[in-house]
Design a protein around this motif. Structure first.
Motif, PDB file in Angstrom:
ATOM      1  N   GLY A  61       0.769  -1.118   0.016  1.00 26.37           N
ATOM      2  CA  GLY A  61      -0.041  -0.173  -0.072  1.00 26.37           C
ATOM      3  C   GLY A  61       0.759   1.232  -0.181  1.00 26.37           C
ATOM      4  N   VAL A  62       0.461   2.241  -0.863  1.00 29.55           N
ATOM      5  CA  VAL A  62       1.228   3.446  -0.854  1.00 29.55           C
ATOM      6  C   VAL A  62       0.348   4.641  -0.832  1.00 29.55           C
ATOM      7  N   ILE A  63       0.488   5.363   0.455  1.00 24.72           N
ATOM      8  CA  ILE A  63      -0.509   6.522   0.455  1.00 24.72           C
ATOM      9  C   ILE A  63       0.125   7.708   0.116  1.00 24.72           C
ATOM     10  N   ILE A  64      -0.572   8.488  -0.980  1.00 28.37           N
ATOM     11  CA  ILE A  64       0.189   9.754  -1.629  1.00 28.37           C
ATOM     12  C   ILE A  64      -0.676  11.009  -1.073  1.00 28.37           C
ATOM     13  N   PRO A  65      -0.323  12.149  -0.786  1.00 34.19           N
ATOM     14  CA  PRO A  65      -0.863  13.458  -0.822  1.00 34.19           C
ATOM     15  C   PRO A  65      -1.687  13.903  -1.837  1.00 34.19           C
ATOM     16  N   THR A  70       4.387  15.974  -9.978  1.00 29.66           N
ATOM     17  CA  THR A  70       5.366  15.482 -10.623  1.00 29.66           C
ATOM     18  C   THR A  70       6.485  14.889  -9.718  1.00 29.66           C
ATOM     19  N   SER A  71       6.703  15.406  -8.442  1.00 28.77           N
ATOM     20  CA  SER A  71       7.506  14.875  -7.554  1.00 28.77           C
ATOM     21  C   SER A  71       6.910  13.723  -6.875  1.00 28.77           C
ATOM     22  N   ILE A  72       5.572  13.531  -6.847  1.00 36.36           N
ATOM     23  CA  ILE A  72       4.817  12.146  -6.284  1.00 36.36           C
ATOM     24  C   ILE A  72       4.954  11.100  -7.260  1.00 36.36           C
ATOM     25  N   LEU A  92      -2.616   2.011  -4.801  1.00 38.58           N
ATOM     26  CA  LEU A  92      -2.373   3.439  -4.536  1.00 38.58           C
ATOM     27  C   LEU A  92      -3.221   4.039  -3.715  1.00 38.58           C
ATOM     28  N   ALA A  93      -3.289   5.089  -2.721  1.00 40.21           N
ATOM     29  CA  ALA A  93      -4.454   5.446  -2.119  1.00 40.21           C
ATOM     30  C   ALA A  93      -3.981   6.973  -2.088  1.00 40.21           C
ATOM     31  N   ILE A 119       3.859   2.213   2.430  1.00 41.53           N
ATOM     32  CA  ILE A 119       4.637   3.501   2.278  1.00 41.53           C
ATOM     33  C   ILE A 119       3.726   4.740   2.335  1.00 41.53           C
ATOM     34  N   LEU A 120       4.201   5.406   3.199  1.00 40.66           N
ATOM     35  CA  LEU A 120       3.485   6.805   3.400  1.00 40.66           C
ATOM     36  C   LEU A 120       4.149   7.929   2.947  1.00 40.66           C
ATOM     37  N   VAL A 121       3.819   8.678   1.896  1.00 38.22           N
ATOM     38  CA  VAL A 121       4.521   9.975   1.459  1.00 38.22           C
ATOM     39  C   VAL A 121       3.888  10.929   2.357  1.00 38.22           C
ATOM     40  N   ALA A 122       4.532  11.506   3.301  1.00 41.70           N
ATOM     41  CA  ALA A 122       3.972  12.080   4.495  1.00 41.70           C
ATOM     42  C   ALA A 122       4.142  13.684   4.134  1.00 41.70           C
ATOM     43  N   THR A 123       3.057  14.484   4.692  1.00 40.91           N
ATOM     44  CA  THR A 123       3.167  15.862   4.705  1.00 40.91           C
ATOM     45  C   THR A 123       3.293  16.436   6.248  1.00 40.91           C
ATOM     46  N   MET A 124       2.433  15.857   7.105  1.00 38.19           N
ATOM     47  CA  MET A 124       2.528  16.202   8.680  1.00 38.19           C
ATOM     48  C   MET A 124       1.719  14.953   9.268  1.00 38.19           C
TER      49      MET A 124
END
Length: 327
Positions: A61-65, A70-72, A92-93, A119-124
């Motif tokens: 599982g991949v969590i994206i903001p 482009t970066s994501i 993809l979430a 994997i969590l692509v995190a912001t906060m």
């Protein structure tokens, strides 16, 4: 069709067919016979049954903001490359920058037989984030935030902005900065600290009204630039937390009749496609986002395989890309 019928048609035991599907040892002769039966019948083993039997989903599982970044997309490309090669699929979430939805997806992944790792692509991080991450029963890797208590892969945001600010201060003495919400520690807090550190090193005292905060949009870059110039029309450089913000700054400066880089230098962070096609092309920082995804996926696979030597923290490097928005 089921595995028993495949075994009967191939003239082999059920156990032999099971070994075939699970990459166990099967003689070449029997392997060819089974393959012909599968081709003839179009049989595919039930993933649900396999999950119940093995306890593995073969899904990461991949969590994206956000999806339109482009970066994501580069991060996800790196992750997909590694996990697909390892025999896993990517779920993809997309949270659309909704922190509550991030927590919801983390809670979803707590449920049994959903994913083998995340994997969590995190912001906060909120207290709810930490509770949800603590409750996960599968390995988790954080991307783009420093998390000393959890495995992570992150950018050197402080060093990157310190470097690009030092570059423009060679020919500017009255800089300003457009940042983002500091709840996002990496993009917000670390990048602002990098700007201030470079100014301090150059002996420049930055007034409070030379630092402003917006969101990640072109509109925010435009509005924040107007705010900065209204406070001080003599600003001669604007360091932006992202390329998108910098594009808004370029548009505002053009509308005000100011030249870039003659009157005001402008820089961004990210080195996306937009930074190369704006006028003038943008001086920026190239973060190695695809490599970030690759490193995060390798790290996760290490934890999923219970590798005692798996790396827990990776700080990525960066490159200063000089184009025509600076002198």
């Amino acid at each position: 069709m089921d595995i028993n019928q495949i075994a009967q048609m191939a003239g082999v035991s059920r156990a032999t067919v099971s070994r075939y599907f699970n990459n166990g040892y099967v003689s070449q002769e029997k392997r060819e016979i089974i393959a012909k039966v599968i081709e003839k019948t179009g049989y595919a083993p039930s993933q649900q049954a396999k999950t119940l039997r093995t306890g593995k989903t073969n899904v990461v599982g991949v969590i994206i903001p956000k999806i339109n970044s482009t970066s994501i997309s580069r991060i996800v490309a790196g992750i997909s490359q590694v996990v697909n090669d390892a025999g896993y699929q990517v779920l993809l979430a997309n949270t659309a920058n909704d922190a509550a939805r991030e927590v919801e997806f983390l809670k979803l992944f707590q449920q049994s037989n959903q994913v083998d790792g995340a994997i969590l692509v995190a912001t906060m991080f909120s207290p709810e984030h930490h509770r949800a991450m603590d409750a996960l029963r599968v390995p988790l890797v954080i991307v783009d935030q420093i998390t000393p208590d959890r495995p992570c892969v992150y950018q050197d945001d402080l060093g990157a902005v310190r470097t690009i600010t030092g570059h423009i201060l060679k020919t500017s003495s009255n800089p300003a900065y457009i940042g983002v919400d500091e709840d996002d520690v990496s993009a917000g807090q670390m990048r602002r600290e990098g700007f201030l550190a470079a100014c301090e090193q150059a002996g420049i005292q930055v007034p409070l009204d030379h630092i402003t905060v917006g969101d990640f949009s072109i509109e925010a870059g435009y509005d924040c630039t107007e705010q900065l110039l209204d406070a001080d029309p003599t600003i001669d450089a604007i360091v932006c937390a992202t390329d998108t913000i910098a594009c808004g700054a370029l548009t505002c400066l053009r509308d005000r009749g100011l030249s870039v880089p003659g009157d005001v230098q402008v820089t961004g962070i990210g080195d996306g496609d937009l930074s190369q096609i704006v006028d003038p092309p943008l001086t920026t920082i190239h973060h190695h986002y695809k490599s970030t995804g690759i490193e995060a996926a390798k790290m996760l696979l290490g934890f999923m395989s219970k590798d005692a030597g798996a790396v827990r923290e990776v700080k990525m490097g960066f490159d200063l890309v000089e184009r025509k928005s600076t002198r």
